[in-house]
Scaffold this active site. Structure first.
Site, short mmCIF file in Angstrom:
data_model
loop_
_atom_site.label_atom_id
_atom_site.label_comp_id
_atom_site.label_asym_id
_atom_site.label_seq_id
_atom_site.Cartn_x
_atom_site.Cartn_y
_atom_site.Cartn_z
N SER A 1 -3.43 6.62 1.24
CA SER A 1 -4.29 5.78 2.09
C SER A 1 -5.03 6.69 3.06
CB SER A 1 -3.40 4.81 2.87
OG SER A 1 -4.13 4.20 3.91
N TYR B 1 3.15 2.65 9.12
CA TYR B 1 2.40 2.81 7.87
C TYR B 1 1.76 4.20 7.80
CZ TYR B 1 -0.90 1.64 4.10
OH TYR B 1 -1.62 1.62 2.92
P1 NAP Z 1 0.09 -5.73 -2.13
O1 NAP Z 1 -0.73 -6.69 -2.90
O2 NAP Z 1 0.73 -6.18 -0.87
O3 NAP Z 1 1.20 -5.17 -3.14
C1 NAP Z 1 2.27 -4.38 -2.69
C2 NAP Z 1 3.23 -4.20 -3.85
O4 NAP Z 1 4.32 -3.38 -3.41
C3 NAP Z 1 3.79 -5.52 -4.35
O5 NAP Z 1 3.86 -5.51 -5.75
C4 NAP Z 1 5.21 -5.51 -3.76
O6 NAP Z 1 6.08 -6.23 -4.63
C5 NAP Z 1 5.52 -4.03 -3.78
N1 NAP Z 1 6.60 -3.70 -2.88
C6 NAP Z 1 6.63 -3.82 -1.53
N2 NAP Z 1 7.82 -3.45 -1.06
C7 NAP Z 1 8.56 -3.07 -2.14
C8 NAP Z 1 9.88 -2.60 -2.32
N3 NAP Z 1 10.70 -2.43 -1.27
N4 NAP Z 1 10.32 -2.30 -3.58
C9 NAP Z 1 9.51 -2.48 -4.64
N5 NAP Z 1 8.24 -2.92 -4.53
C10 NAP Z 1 7.79 -3.22 -3.30
O7 NAP Z 1 -0.74 -4.47 -1.72
P2 NAP Z 1 -1.70 -3.47 -2.53
O8 NAP Z 1 -2.95 -3.41 -1.77
O9 NAP Z 1 -1.73 -3.77 -3.97
O10 NAP Z 1 -0.91 -2.10 -2.25
C11 NAP Z 1 -0.56 -1.20 -3.28
C12 NAP Z 1 -0.55 0.20 -2.68
O11 NAP Z 1 -1.87 0.54 -2.28
C13 NAP Z 1 0.32 0.34 -1.45
O12 NAP Z 1 1.01 1.58 -1.49
C14 NAP Z 1 -0.68 0.36 -0.32
O13 NAP Z 1 -0.20 1.03 0.82
C15 NAP Z 1 -1.83 1.09 -0.96
N6 NAP Z 1 -3.13 0.91 -0.33
C16 NAP Z 1 -3.72 -0.31 -0.30
C17 NAP Z 1 -4.94 -0.46 0.32
C18 NAP Z 1 -5.66 -1.78 0.38
O14 NAP Z 1 -6.71 -1.85 1.02
N7 NAP Z 1 -5.14 -2.84 -0.24
C19 NAP Z 1 -5.56 0.64 0.92
C20 NAP Z 1 -4.92 1.88 0.87
C21 NAP Z 1 -3.72 1.99 0.24
P3 NAP Z 1 7.33 -7.11 -4.18
O15 NAP Z 1 6.98 -7.79 -2.91
O16 NAP Z 1 7.52 -8.02 -5.36
O17 NAP Z 1 8.45 -6.13 -4.04
#
Ligand code: NAP
Length: 246
Positions: A137, A150
């Protein structure tokens, strides 16, 4: 990706689920890892025999190693680990954050990556090859108000990418991907908080989850080899063009 086995953490929704669809379409066998077993089962049913649901909590080393063992038992190899699971909470200023919440965020965003790497390394080493991709990120490199947990977790994970490349980069492909802002549940949570400028970004300015998903697939190919040991940013227009994201 035919004949290749890919493990994706955080595959129950968002970027991880989009990546699972992209990798299956490219011919890979894909292990879906996250805590929400129902969501994983639904996605596995949609994707068919190429997908397997493996409920697990990345904060728990035993849970992650059991999932990697199940992949080896079923498919006999592991070619790509996508460390994608992550959480934004606690959204709180340092003075107000609860220690347990702050610690949990580090357990998931940083230690979760370590657990995945430790479980995957022996399998990949035995094959003599493997790719470890970690979703990073912009917050890994810049502090944002209310996001200390974070930012620190992602900064640690970005360093882990570099440390892993230093130690194993002669045979292991290691890269990070900073996706920019993506239209997922995480951004909905950020928006609802109203904290810091990221919560004010126009929804239309977020990229679709399919873009980082396609970038992760591209990173498995030799075209990405010059980036080994580094973190790629999808804010980079040249990179977007190279991957074919429009
Ligand atoms: P999201 O829709 O909230 O998805 C997060 C995923 O992580 C879900 O599948 C959740 O599944 C899983 N997760 C959370 N805690 C977990 C745990 N303890 N064990 C196993 N799985 C876990 O968010 P996203 O945007 O797709 O995020 C994916 C990645 O991209 C993350 O690392 C995030 O920091 C990164 N990112 C996102 C953005 C953005 O703008 N969206 C920007 C920069 C980086 P469960 O709840 O089923 O466990």
């Amino acid at each position: 990706m035919h004949g290749k086995v890919v493990a994706i953490t955080g595959a129950s929704r968002g970027i991880g689920a989009a990546a699972a669809r992209v990798f299956v379409q490219a011919g890979a066998q894909v292990a879906l890892m996250a805590r929400d077993a129902d969501a994983l089962q639904m996605l596995a049913a949609e994707l068919g025999a190429q997908a397997m649901a493996l409920p697990c909590d990345v904060a728990d080393a035993g849970s992650v190693s059991a999932a990697i063992d199940a992949i080896s038992a079923k498919w006999g190899r592991l070619d790509v680990l996508v460390n994608n699971a992550g959480m934004i909470d606690p959204i709180a200023r340092l003075a107000d954050a609860r220690a347990e919440d702050w610690s949990r965020a580090i357990d998931v965003n940083l230690k979760g990556v370590f657990h995945g790497v430790q479980a995957a390394l022996p399998v990949m080493r035995a094959q003599g090859s493997g790719t470890v991709l970690t979703v990073s990120s912009g917050a890994a490199h810049k502090p944002y108000e209310g996001w200390s947990a974070y930012c620190c977790g992602k900064a640690g994970a970005a360093m882990l990418t570099r440390a892993l490349h230093l130690e194993e980069g002669d045979w292991l492909r290691v890269m990070g991907l900073s996706p920019g802002t993506v239209a997922t549940e995480m951004q909905r949570r950020i928006r609802a908080s109203g904290v810091n400028p990221v919560s004010q970004i126009d929804w239309a300015d977020h990229i679709p989850a399919d873009w980082p998903a396609r970038a992760l697939l591209w990173m498995c190919g030799t075209a990405a080899d010059p980036h080994r040991g580094t973190e790629l940013s999808l804010r980079d227009e040249t990179l977007r063009k190279e991957i074919g994201l429009t």
